[in-house]
Scaffold this motif. Sequence first.
Motif, short mmCIF file in Angstrom:
data_model
loop_
_atom_site.label_atom_id
_atom_site.label_comp_id
_atom_site.label_asym_id
_atom_site.label_seq_id
_atom_site.Cartn_x
_atom_site.Cartn_y
_atom_site.Cartn_z
N VAL A 2 44.11 37.66 36.65
CA VAL A 2 45.08 38.65 36.21
C VAL A 2 44.95 39.91 37.06
N GLN A 3 46.07 40.39 37.54
CA GLN A 3 46.12 41.66 38.25
C GLN A 3 47.18 42.54 37.61
N LEU A 4 46.87 43.83 37.52
CA LEU A 4 47.77 44.78 36.89
C LEU A 4 47.99 45.96 37.82
N SER A 37 47.24 46.66 27.07
CA SER A 37 46.95 47.98 26.55
C SER A 37 47.25 49.10 27.54
N TRP A 38 47.45 50.28 26.98
CA TRP A 38 47.49 51.52 27.75
C TRP A 38 46.32 52.40 27.33
N TYR A 95 46.30 57.41 33.84
CA TYR A 95 46.77 56.40 32.91
C TYR A 95 46.51 55.01 33.47
N TYR A 96 45.93 54.17 32.65
CA TYR A 96 45.60 52.81 33.04
C TYR A 96 46.30 51.81 32.13
N CYS A 97 46.68 50.69 32.71
CA CYS A 97 46.99 49.54 31.89
C CYS A 97 45.83 48.56 32.02
N TYR A 107 40.53 43.18 32.31
CA TYR A 107 41.30 43.43 33.51
C TYR A 107 41.94 44.80 33.43
N TRP A 108 41.81 45.55 34.52
CA TRP A 108 42.32 46.92 34.58
C TRP A 108 43.16 47.12 35.82
N GLY A 109 44.17 47.94 35.70
CA GLY A 109 44.86 48.44 36.87
C GLY A 109 44.05 49.54 37.53
N GLN A 110 44.52 50.02 38.64
CA GLN A 110 43.82 51.07 39.38
C GLN A 110 43.99 52.45 38.76
#
Length: 118
Positions: A2-4, A37-38, A95-97, A107-110
Amino acid sequence: QVQLQESGPGLVKPSQTLSLTCTVSGDSITTNYYYWSWIRQPPGKGLEWMGAISYSGSTYYSPSLKSRTSISRDTSKNQFTLQLSSVTPEDTAVYYCASGEAVSTAYWGQGTQITVSS
């Protein structure tokens, strides 16, 4: 895998609505049993969970933000979004998703920097 990836405006004026989009690749946002999630981190402060949308579309919000937060999804684009209304400088944060099964956020976005300023 998973990539966000978060996308947002960078700068928002007070009283406006912040809109952020998280684009997901590597898996479907409808996959059992993932939650999307946010999370945000104001300068010098800890992480704050804002809310989430489940694989089935159910939404959950932090009580402190519930009144002005809306999370939705577009399954055709494999995206989920955050709308935060009536922003103030106190909403300045990264802010992260993020995503994971149940309560996990494996899994986290940047992250994307959002500054609220006139």
